[in-house]
Structure formats: C-alpha cells, structure tokens
Design a protein around this motif. Structure first.
Motif, PDB file in Angstrom:
ATOM      1  N   GLN A 108      73.141  -5.118 130.598  1.00 42.94           N
ATOM      2  CA  GLN A 108      73.149  -3.845 129.889  1.00 42.94           C
ATOM      3  C   GLN A 108      72.368  -4.018 128.589  1.00 42.94           C
ATOM      4  OE1 GLN A 108      76.592  -2.226 127.411  1.00 42.94           O
ATOM      5  NE2 GLN A 108      76.820  -0.998 129.275  1.00 42.94           N
ATOM      6  N   ALA A 109      71.503  -3.055 128.303  1.00 40.39           N
ATOM      7  CA  ALA A 109      70.768  -3.078 127.036  1.00 40.39           C
ATOM      8  C   ALA A 109      71.104  -1.809 126.260  1.00 40.39           C
ATOM      9  CB  ALA A 109      69.265  -3.138 127.298  1.00 40.39           C
ATOM     10  N   ASN A 110      71.318  -1.970 124.963  1.00 41.79           N
ATOM     11  CA  ASN A 110      71.605  -0.832 124.088  1.00 41.79           C
ATOM     12  C   ASN A 110      70.649  -0.838 122.920  1.00 41.79           C
ATOM     13  OD1 ASN A 110      74.263   0.257 125.168  1.00 41.79           O
ATOM     14  ND2 ASN A 110      74.796  -1.898 124.876  1.00 41.79           N
ATOM     15  N   ALA A 111      70.003   0.298 122.678  1.00 39.14           N
ATOM     16  CA  ALA A 111      69.206   0.459 121.454  1.00 39.14           C
ATOM     17  C   ALA A 111      70.017   1.362 120.531  1.00 39.14           C
ATOM     18  CB  ALA A 111      67.856   1.093 121.770  1.00 39.14           C
ATOM     19  N   PHE A 112      70.262   0.890 119.313  1.00 41.58           N
ATOM     20  CA  PHE A 112      71.020   1.671 118.329  1.00 41.58           C
ATOM     21  C   PHE A 112      70.058   2.200 117.279  1.00 41.58           C
ATOM     22  CE2 PHE A 112      73.880  -1.634 119.929  1.00 41.58           C
ATOM     23  CZ  PHE A 112      74.972  -0.886 120.335  1.00 41.58           C
ATOM     24  N   ILE A 113      69.989   3.521 117.166  1.00 41.82           N
ATOM     25  CA  ILE A 113      69.126   4.113 116.139  1.00 41.82           C
ATOM     26  C   ILE A 113      70.052   4.876 115.191  1.00 41.82           C
ATOM     27  CG2 ILE A 113      67.101   5.538 115.685  1.00 41.82           C
ATOM     28  CD1 ILE A 113      67.481   4.773 119.221  1.00 41.82           C
ATOM     29  N   GLN A 114      70.281   4.290 114.007  1.00 34.91           N
ATOM     30  CA  GLN A 114      71.239   4.876 113.064  1.00 34.91           C
ATOM     31  C   GLN A 114      70.744   6.234 112.563  1.00 34.91           C
ATOM     32  OE1 GLN A 114      70.294   1.726 113.297  1.00 34.91           O
ATOM     33  NE2 GLN A 114      71.355   0.394 111.850  1.00 34.91           N
ATOM     34  N   ALA A 115      71.706   7.086 112.226  1.00 36.74           N
ATOM     35  CA  ALA A 115      71.388   8.431 111.737  1.00 36.74           C
ATOM     36  C   ALA A 115      70.452   8.388 110.524  1.00 36.74           C
ATOM     37  CB  ALA A 115      72.677   9.167 111.386  1.00 36.74           C
ATOM     38  N   GLU A 116      70.587   7.333 109.687  1.00 34.73           N
ATOM     39  CA  GLU A 116      69.781   7.249 108.443  1.00 34.73           C
ATOM     40  C   GLU A 116      68.283   7.086 108.726  1.00 34.73           C
ATOM     41  OE1 GLU A 116      73.346   6.297 108.798  1.00 34.73           O
ATOM     42  OE2 GLU A 116      72.507   4.288 108.525  1.00 34.73           O
ATOM     43  N   ILE A 117      67.944   6.621 109.923  1.00 32.23           N
ATOM     44  CA  ILE A 117      66.532   6.423 110.271  1.00 32.23           C
ATOM     45  C   ILE A 117      65.827   7.774 110.364  1.00 32.23           C
ATOM     46  CG2 ILE A 117      64.984   5.584 112.119  1.00 32.23           C
ATOM     47  CD1 ILE A 117      66.340   3.242 110.805  1.00 32.23           C
ATOM     48  N   PHE A 118      66.587   8.783 110.806  1.00 32.25           N
ATOM     49  CA  PHE A 118      66.003  10.119 110.988  1.00 32.25           C
ATOM     50  C   PHE A 118      65.934  10.865 109.658  1.00 32.25           C
ATOM     51  CE2 PHE A 118      67.947   8.870 114.980  1.00 32.25           C
ATOM     52  CZ  PHE A 118      67.012   9.244 115.934  1.00 32.25           C
ATOM     53  N   GLN A 119      64.935  11.739 109.552  1.00 32.15           N
ATOM     54  CA  GLN A 119      64.856  12.580 108.349  1.00 32.15           C
ATOM     55  C   GLN A 119      65.947  13.654 108.404  1.00 32.15           C
ATOM     56  OE1 GLN A 119      61.804  11.164 109.472  1.00 32.15           O
ATOM     57  NE2 GLN A 119      62.149   9.968 107.624  1.00 32.15           N
ATOM     58  N   GLU A 120      66.275  14.048 109.624  1.00 31.30           N
ATOM     59  CA  GLU A 120      67.327  15.052 109.799  1.00 31.30           C
ATOM     60  C   GLU A 120      68.075  14.679 111.072  1.00 31.30           C
ATOM     61  OE1 GLU A 120      67.549  19.792 110.936  1.00 31.30           O
ATOM     62  OE2 GLU A 120      65.636  18.940 110.306  1.00 31.30           O
ATOM     63  N   PHE A 121      69.394  14.659 111.006  1.00 31.63           N
ATOM     64  CA  PHE A 121      70.172  14.267 112.185  1.00 31.63           C
ATOM     65  C   PHE A 121      71.492  15.024 112.170  1.00 31.63           C
ATOM     66  CE2 PHE A 121      73.030  11.675 114.727  1.00 31.63           C
ATOM     67  CZ  PHE A 121      72.219  11.287 115.785  1.00 31.63           C
ATOM     68  N   SER A 122      71.697  15.895 113.155  1.00 33.11           N
ATOM     69  CA  SER A 122      72.987  16.588 113.184  1.00 33.11           C
ATOM     70  C   SER A 122      73.479  16.724 114.616  1.00 33.11           C
ATOM     71  CB  SER A 122      72.895  17.949 112.499  1.00 33.11           C
ATOM     72  OG  SER A 122      72.487  18.936 113.402  1.00 33.11           O
ATOM     73  N   VAL A 123      74.768  16.408 114.796  1.00 28.85           N
ATOM     74  CA  VAL A 123      75.426  16.527 116.098  1.00 28.85           C
ATOM     75  C   VAL A 123      76.620  17.447 115.884  1.00 28.85           C
ATOM     76  CG1 VAL A 123      76.534  15.249 117.969  1.00 28.85           C
ATOM     77  CG2 VAL A 123      74.733  14.162 116.658  1.00 28.85           C
ATOM     78  N   GLN A 124      76.638  18.537 116.637  1.00 25.79           N
ATOM     79  CA  GLN A 124      77.681  19.549 116.405  1.00 25.79           C
ATOM     80  C   GLN A 124      79.042  19.134 116.986  1.00 25.79           C
ATOM     81  OE1 GLN A 124      76.965  21.918 114.363  1.00 25.79           O
ATOM     82  NE2 GLN A 124      74.778  21.487 114.357  1.00 25.79           N
TER      83      GLN A 124
END
Length: 263
Positions: free
Chosen positions: A41-57
């Motif tokens: 299993q491979a997982n790539a973690f892209i933290q919210a801080e990397i994005f200029q805008e990140f929102s999950v409702q």
C-alpha cells in the motif's frame, strides 16, 4: 487551489504504480492511496497547508479515481514548464457520484477536465501504529538510492536486517551473480536516527518494493520501520520547490515463503 500543480503531480507520480487510487479528503489535507495484490500500500499525504485554498465541507470525503487520467490532466500543459511559469490548479468535487473537476490555467489559457469518480474500495488496514514498531532507522535518502543502484535487482527478494548490534542495518540480495550485502554502521554519516530493539531479518519481494523507488528519488530522508510481524513501513520525506514538506509512505508485507533454515 494550488498555484503550482506540479507539487501535486510529482507526489502522485510517486505512488502511481496502479491505475486506480482512493482519495480521502479531511480538514487536515488529502491522502491518496494505491494498493496492489493486498501486499503493498502506498499513501501520498498532501497537507492542507500546501494548498493556497483548501476546504472540505464534510468530516471526510472519499472516492476512487483513475490516477493515470488524473496525472494526464494535471500535466495537460506539459511536464516541463518554462522558468517562471506554472500551472495553477483548482479542484472541485461536489460529493458522492459527481466527477472531480479540474480547472487548470497557464499563461491565460484555461482547461477544464472532468474525471468520473467511483465507489471507493475498502482499503487494507496494515494496523501499523507507532506503538508496535520494533525497529526504526532514519536515513538520508542518498544512502538508499546508492544501495538500490548497487544491489543486484535480478534477485527476487530484498532481505533487510536491523539489529542493535553488528551489522546494525544490512540490505542483502540473492541474484544471478550470487549474494550481495550492504552494511550501514549506526554511526554512518547517512544515519540520522537509529532505534533498534531486537535483531530482525525479513525478506520482501523486490517487485513490491520497486514502485517505492519513485518516492525515494524525490525524497531527502527516509524512515524505515518494522513491526513484530515483519511488516515494513517506508516513510519518504519530500520537500517541494517552495520548501514545503510532504510525505509518501509505503507499507509492504514480508515474503512468507522462507523458512527459518534459509535465514
């Protein structure tokens, strides 16, 4: 939203060894999981801080997607951008059953891609938590890159020995040209941390580990951990052009087909 889509595409390429991936978005960021044959299993973690805008409702949003298609879309303007230019990305997902929509903009040209999403598969749970870790080593990635270049890749397995005593950390292959061993002393310049509690020798199919070399090529450090069952966790620390840090993790199960006598 991301100012530079390349940050995302290079991380996704590091886990792209199967066509399909499962994406999980939570408030803390995006996790993209790829699996093969219930062994890796491979997982790539892209933290919210990397994005200029990140929102999950919602608390979490999960879907399966064709990763090959997603990568083709992310690099629609080509993989080698001119100095000073980058592809801006905006990604939207409207919920269960909806496509993932990508808006890509470079040099005033906008492309919109819609990728169908699928029902997510149930993911393997390797139950690999830090409390169960028996041995852990953190190496500078160049040390492992050299090892993969030198070891005999005609071998079916890579044998990993971790021990509080000599040889400390040993990689072995058994290929057409015979056995090869590479040892790393615990005081090696490449060794950042060394926490080994007991001697463990496990073998892993090289065919399963090969995909992780993509992540290794991008990374600056790698954490190598094993639990009591011999399950292997490789955590790659990847620093992007802006100095931000992301992680790609590979879990691999040990090769069952060896007897104690062989060891």
């Amino acid at each position: 939203s991301l100012d530079n889509a390349r940050h995302l595409s290079s991380l996704l390429r590091a886990v792209h060894f199967q066509d399909h991936a499962t994406c999980l978005a939570t408030a803390s960021g995006l996790r993209v999981t790829v699996e093969d044959a219930k062994c890796i299993q491979a997982n790539a973690f892209i933290q919210a801080e990397i994005f200029q805008e990140f929102s999950v409702q919602e608390e979490s949003v999960m879907f399966r997607i064709n990763l090959s298609v997603l990568l083709d879309c992310l690099t629609i303007f080509g993989t080698s951008s001119l100095p000073g230019t980058s592809t801006a990305l905006r990604m939207c997902y409207n919920g269960y059953g909806y496509p993932l929509i990508l808006f890509l903009e470079e040099g005033g040209v906008v492309t919109v891609c819609k990728i169908n999403t699928q029902e997510p598969d149930e993911l393997l749970d390797f139950d690999f938590c830090s409390t169960k870790v028996v041995n852990k080593i953190i190496l500078q990635s160049e040390g492992l890159r050299e090892a993969f270049a030198e070891l005999d890749m005609t071998s079916e397995v890579l044998q990993i020995t971790m021990s509080p005593d000599k040889p400390y950390f040993r990689l072995s292959t058994f290929g057409n040209a015979g056995s090869a061993h590479l040892d790393y002393p615990r005081d090696s310049d490449l060794m950042e941390a060394f926490h080994c509690n007991q001697t463990q020798t496990n073998r892993y199919k090289i065919s399963l580990l090969k995909p992780s070399t993509k992540a290794l090529a991008l990374s600056c450090k790698v954490s190598i951990r094993t639990d009591a069952q011999g399950f292997l966790s490789l955590q790659y620390m990847i620093r992007n052009e802006d100095g931000q840090i992301c992680f790609v993790e590979y879990y691999c199960c040990p090769d069952e087909n060896i007897t104690e006598a062989e060891l």
